[in-house]
Design a protein around this motif. Structure first.
Motif, PDB file in Angstrom:
ATOM      1  N   PHE A  29     -12.298   5.891   0.016  1.00  0.00           N
ATOM      2  CA  PHE A  29     -12.271   5.082   1.238  1.00  0.00           C
ATOM      3  C   PHE A  29     -11.330   3.896   1.094  1.00  0.00           C
ATOM      4  CE2 PHE A  29     -16.701   6.834   1.564  1.00  0.00           C
ATOM      5  CZ  PHE A  29     -16.412   7.717   2.577  1.00  0.00           C
ATOM      6  N   LEU A 230       3.066  18.415  11.296  1.00  0.00           N
ATOM      7  CA  LEU A 230       2.308  17.158  11.315  1.00  0.00           C
ATOM      8  C   LEU A 230       2.356  16.521  12.695  1.00  0.00           C
ATOM      9  CD1 LEU A 230       3.311  15.321   7.998  1.00  0.00           C
ATOM     10  CD2 LEU A 230       1.204  16.575   8.448  1.00  0.00           C
ATOM     11  N   PRO A 256       1.953   7.332   2.123  1.00  0.00           N
ATOM     12  CA  PRO A 256       0.687   6.664   2.495  1.00  0.00           C
ATOM     13  C   PRO A 256       0.399   6.788   3.994  1.00  0.00           C
ATOM     14  CG  PRO A 256       1.950   5.266   1.002  1.00  0.00           C
ATOM     15  CD  PRO A 256       2.841   6.423   1.356  1.00  0.00           C
ATOM     16  N   GLU A 257       1.443   6.851   4.817  1.00  0.00           N
ATOM     17  CA  GLU A 257       1.249   6.892   6.268  1.00  0.00           C
ATOM     18  C   GLU A 257       0.753   8.255   6.758  1.00  0.00           C
ATOM     19  OE1 GLU A 257       3.958   5.407   4.841  1.00  0.00           O
ATOM     20  OE2 GLU A 257       2.997   3.464   5.199  1.00  0.00           O
ATOM     21  N   ASN A 258       1.180   9.331   6.099  1.00  0.00           N
ATOM     22  CA  ASN A 258       0.787  10.661   6.606  1.00  0.00           C
ATOM     23  C   ASN A 258      -0.185  11.388   5.688  1.00  0.00           C
ATOM     24  OD1 ASN A 258       2.221  11.857   4.492  1.00  0.00           O
ATOM     25  ND2 ASN A 258       4.061  12.188   5.710  1.00  0.00           N
ATOM     26  N   ARG A 260      -3.239  11.437   5.004  1.00  0.00           N
ATOM     27  CA  ARG A 260      -4.540  11.959   5.449  1.00  0.00           C
ATOM     28  C   ARG A 260      -4.425  13.305   6.123  1.00  0.00           C
ATOM     29  NH1 ARG A 260      -5.551   7.317   9.918  1.00  0.00           N
ATOM     30  NH2 ARG A 260      -7.343   8.438  10.703  1.00  0.00           N
ATOM     31  N   ARG A 261      -3.230  13.737   6.473  1.00  0.00           N
ATOM     32  CA  ARG A 261      -3.054  15.023   7.152  1.00  0.00           C
ATOM     33  C   ARG A 261      -2.730  16.156   6.168  1.00  0.00           C
ATOM     34  NH1 ARG A 261      -5.562  14.402  11.665  1.00  0.00           N
ATOM     35  NH2 ARG A 261      -4.540  16.292  12.426  1.00  0.00           N
ATOM     36  N   ARG A 299      -7.735  12.194  -2.831  1.00  0.00           N
ATOM     37  CA  ARG A 299      -8.173  12.139  -1.438  1.00  0.00           C
ATOM     38  C   ARG A 299      -7.805  13.424  -0.701  1.00  0.00           C
ATOM     39  NH1 ARG A 299      -8.020   6.409   1.242  1.00  0.00           N
ATOM     40  NH2 ARG A 299      -5.834   6.403   0.669  1.00  0.00           N
ATOM     41  N   LEU A 303     -11.711  13.900   0.556  1.00  0.00           N
ATOM     42  CA  LEU A 303     -12.004  13.347   1.883  1.00  0.00           C
ATOM     43  C   LEU A 303     -11.203  14.043   2.984  1.00  0.00           C
ATOM     44  CD1 LEU A 303     -13.517  11.204   3.552  1.00  0.00           C
ATOM     45  CD2 LEU A 303     -11.611   9.657   3.144  1.00  0.00           C
ATOM     46  N   ASN A 304      -9.908  14.270   2.728  1.00  0.00           N
ATOM     47  CA  ASN A 304      -9.085  14.889   3.766  1.00  0.00           C
ATOM     48  C   ASN A 304      -9.609  16.270   4.121  1.00  0.00           C
ATOM     49  OD1 ASN A 304      -7.633  12.627   3.175  1.00  0.00           O
ATOM     50  ND2 ASN A 304      -5.681  13.651   2.811  1.00  0.00           N
ATOM     51  N   GLU A 307     -12.864  15.995   6.054  1.00  0.00           N
ATOM     52  CA  GLU A 307     -12.654  15.580   7.438  1.00  0.00           C
ATOM     53  C   GLU A 307     -12.064  16.714   8.264  1.00  0.00           C
ATOM     54  OE1 GLU A 307     -12.074  10.743   7.034  1.00  0.00           O
ATOM     55  OE2 GLU A 307     -10.371  11.982   7.618  1.00  0.00           O
TER      56      GLU A 307
END
Lengths: 577, 577
Positions: A29, A230, A256-258, A260-261, A299, A303-304, A307
């Motif tokens: 997190f 994306l 870092p910006e993408n 999570r995808r 992650r 987590l990814n 989710e």
């Protein structure tokens, strides 16, 4: 749901089941790593506050990660049963997999999927089943079974089915094929996910694919492709399989910006490969060695994936979530010292804590049903003397359609002894004993000399494929396949050199993972030492994709040679249609 | 679900409904901004490929954002009806709100929530209703209604209810109060969310709170608190309300690594404040001016909120998702030029595209039911001459219990003319005409001179609160409240100076947002100019929190003074209990 005991343990009124002390907690997190302890009760995380516990585990300063998640995998490709697969990957820290039982479904249909669901239920590894969307891969394929939308409907409601697995029929989706859309609608009406499989799809076609509800893709190979997927809102699953290895080419696109995808998957890996390199831990190791931040990599694997898959009860170490952990020595090699699933120690020092029971696979057995063979089953006739020959490429599933002059005997028969450098390949329908059988020619690159290889792993229909440099050994191998009920067989000089029986649908072994991996290594060694096949090639996987007609160019099915560019069956004789 | 027309528009077989050309698309997936166009059909995004369209909008190079989401708001605090609220916030680019109808529920119970659900259904703004978890806030409160778990059960299944709203009863949760847990179980059994409200909660108590299923918190004010809540897996909602302004103190804690766990909300803001500063666009503006990356800020207000709330059909501009957009002039001031909801132009140049109809609020009216008043309703007796006085603090909801000597007349009565610097405050039960009524003393900081203010907005029970420097004006104000059916009333010199009628439950106006905001501004001006109340204080909000017994220290309810530290009612006479 919370229960009274769990609440009492959270509150500290009764001792926790377990406290893992002295660990560095990887916090997906906040993106940080902090020292501490984790308390567990009723299979879930209680919290990080120190509590009395009935059992204490000293983490000795190691890194505690959420359990790893494989976002897309075909268990069958490991050649292990679900129990065998679980026993192999749990010690590497994998605690959840999203499995597509596409292969067993091609052999055994709904019954095959039910076997996987049933087997999954008894295992500590959480195997989330997606329903195969494209069985068979083409309408004229002689698979063991075909799955309509109506067939899937009964399974979608099953608690074990999480959605629709990789939608490979992109042309059907784009052309609004009613059967394809019935499957999409089924998943969407149930509020479930649809995984994708769309190599190089872009533009309006990609938009159509995404708008139809497909949310992931694991077939990306190019930068532009990743970026466009994306932008369209897809999750991109970075695959590192035994053959298809996309990680090195893609991981530098993660920012870092993408981040999570992005997720990780293995898709297709065999037992020996997993045993040697690890499972999702291998993706992590490669990603970090390629320069990705370790917590970002973790992650993606936790987590990814959680989710993306709507599994909000996991993917992180936090109060109330499943106590699924991987304890790693470091964040470079990701050597897994211990693994917990729902709070139970599932593996330690690379070994399972307790053996896993095999599910009843009796309905999956006796899957090799071949009609009585004709007198010369592998005879190939080319009256014109010009043959279409399957040209293989190293490290690729793509083949070429080669036109080659061949020496022929009476009646145009092609004898291998007259044509050095050529091999024969045959596919025999093996599910319903229809007697469909076709033989053709393979160019010499494959290198096999002095025998034959047969396999019942033959994507996607999984008929019996056999290749060799003489008819006699090919026949010996086929007879052995019938005897053992499927698997990989090597025959040479009239005898069986070695074999890996795969009694579960002709795809999976019920032997322990270690034995299967060991036998596979022996087969690889023999392929190289006895048959002189190049050592850097997976001789068996190469063979098992020669019968897959949806990959270009020239392939062979039980109905004969199939030419994908012209989308038709063709004769071995190049002068005939 | 996709329909044939939508698919045909995605495929380009028929023209799209709308193409927005020449925009800079804020891509919350990749974290980038790219020039392009967006096509829309059937209320959803078709894609970014250029298509023929029946209507074309020239974005003139502006920034196209996904529609903004307020992750936690009480519509009632705006003093506007749902329609009025929607008309106010849509022009600022807000397209979805997560609303907790806690205030109207305290007045009208289930009926009040049904009114909000019904009103929401007719509006373009997507108002997602969470069910109030703590009505009333304390068991002995004289609210208009009380909501049990059983009451909520019928609403949880309603398609409009998204989950359980802010669980403020932290002690009840920690003590495993069965009624509190019945409400938690209700949400969890339905697979729905539970929002939190837990200022400064930490350690094992926080773990208990999270393990119980609470997934968000919007009450954070400290760095350590934020970090611990993130670690425990909570989403942290950064609030910027009219009174509670947490953004400046918290936004520096957002990093690329943890950004996905942060959202924005407004919680409580009145109409004039929203009109002046914007809505969630105000959070964005403040966050960016405090140094946060603009795309990160946008993501917090869009994708993060959508993910947290399980609203996977929005939060980003991507094929198949809702065509909810905010077209912004820039990413600094976030001035909204146009707003689309489900593909329809909802606002442009700061104005609604078409007026919104008011829902039938007849059942919410006539909510002021006061029993006949006694002869001296505001008489305060302090025989000992030592009084407990409510001490207010500027910019705080917290009060002090001051012990002050007072001059008394016959029978110990405290007359204000004998005690300069003191005011009177009274609370009258106004829902069920029970006749409960209490009067007490307020210290002089509030500054009111020359009249009285009454309001039916009085958290959380919303009884009638009146304060003033003379009994006559207090009585005049109360009479006017009865006449207009609730609202804010200012009385001076025996006449009504001004008022804002709030006929919907005594909380909300059915007048247009602009009128309400204008009237509010007049009231603020009068409070300062006529009553001499400090200009930097919201005189009405300050008053409306003096009756909330769950905030320390000394408050007043219709049953008398309540001392939170000792958790008991106390007498105004400091020598009595």
């Amino acid at each position: 749901m919370n229960n009274a005991l769990f609440s009492a343990m959270v509150a500290g009124h009764v001792p926790a089941d377990l406290r893992i002390d002295n660990v560095r907690i990887v916090d997906v997190f906040s993106g940080g790593i902090r020292p501490g302890c984790v308390c567990v009760g009723d299979g879930r995380v209680l919290g990080f506050s120190r509590r009395e516990a009935r059992q204490v585990f000293d983490g000795e300063g190691r890194f505690l990660l959420p359990g790893l998640i494989d976002a897309h995998v075909h268990i069958e490709s490991s050649m292990l049963s679900p129990a065998g697969f679980a026993s192999l990957v749990i010690p590497f820290g994998t605690t959840t997999i999203i499995a597509d039982p596409h292969e067993i479904a091609n052999v055994k249909g709904v019954q095959g999927i039910r076997y996987m669901l049933e087997a999954a239920r008894a295992l500590p590894l959480d195997i989330r089943i997606m329903l195969p969307s494209c069985v068979p891969c083409l309408p004229f394929e002689d698979s063991g079974s075909a799955l309509s939308a109506a067939d899937l409907a009964g399974l979608m409601d099953d608690a074990g089915a999480d959605g629709l697995a990789e939608m490979m029929n992109v042309p059907g989706l784009l052309a609004e094929d009613p059967e394809v859309w019935a499957k999409l609608d089924l998943a969407r009406a149930a509020g479930k996910r649809i995984d994708g499989h769309a190599p190089l799809l872009g533009g309006r076609d990609l938009e159509m694919y995404v708008a139809a509800g497909v949310s992931t893709d694991h077939e990306c190979s190019e930068r532009k492709e990743v970026m466009e997927k994306l932008e369209c809102g897809m999750y991109v699953i970075i695959r590192e399989g035994s053959a298809a290895r996309n990680l090195a080419g893609l991981v530098s696109l993660v920012t870092p910006e993408n981040e999570r995808r992005f997720l990780f998957c293995t898709d297709d890996r065999h037992a020996a490969d997993i045993m040697e390199r690890g499972h999702i831990s291998n993706n992590l190791r490669l990603a970090v060695s390629a320069g990705l931040d370790a917590v970002s990599a973790v992650r993606m694997a936790t987590l990814n994936a959680a989710e993306c898959c709507g599994l909000n009860d996991r993917g992180a170490i936090a109060p109330g979530r499943r106590a699924d952990f991987a304890l790693m020595d470091d964040l470079e090699n990701f050597h897994c010292e211990a693994c917990w699933i729902q709070g139970k120690l599932a593996a330690q020092h690379g070994r399972l804590a307790s053996p896993l029971a095999e599910a009843d696979a009796s309905a999956m057995q006796a899957s090799v049903n071949i009609a009585p063979l004709p007198e010369h089953p592998f005879a190939v006739r080319v009256p014109s003397g010009k043959a279409r020959v399957i040209g293989m490429r190293p490290h690729s599933l793509i083949t070429d359609c080669l036109i080659r002059p061949v020496r022929t005997a009476d009646g145009g028969e092609v004898r291998l002894e007259d044509n050095p450098g050529l091999l024969k390949i045959a596919v025999l329908e093996r599910h319903h004993a229809t007697g469909k059988c076709a033989a053709a020619l393979l160019d010499g690159w494959y290198g096999l000399r002095g025998g034959a290889i047969a396999t019942t792993i033959a994507h996607d229909s999984h008929n019996l494929v056999v290749a060799g440099d003489n008819d006699a050994d090919m026949l010996t191998a086929v007879r052995e396949e019938q005897r053992i009920g499927g698997g990989i067989v090597m025959a040479s000089g009239g005898r069986i050199l070695s074999s890996l029986p795969l009694p579960i649908g002709g795809l999976m072994s019920d032997a322990p993972a270690g034995e299967v991996a060991q036998r596979l290594r022996e087969l690889f060694a023999l392929a190289s030492s006895h048959y002189h096949i190049r050592g850097d090639v997976d001789a068996f996987m190469a063979l098992s994709f020669l019968a897959l007609p949806v990959i270009p160019s020239l392939k062979i099915t039980a109905r004969g040679l199939f030419d994908l560019p012209s989308f038709r069956f063709v004769s071995v004789d190049a002068e005939q249609d």
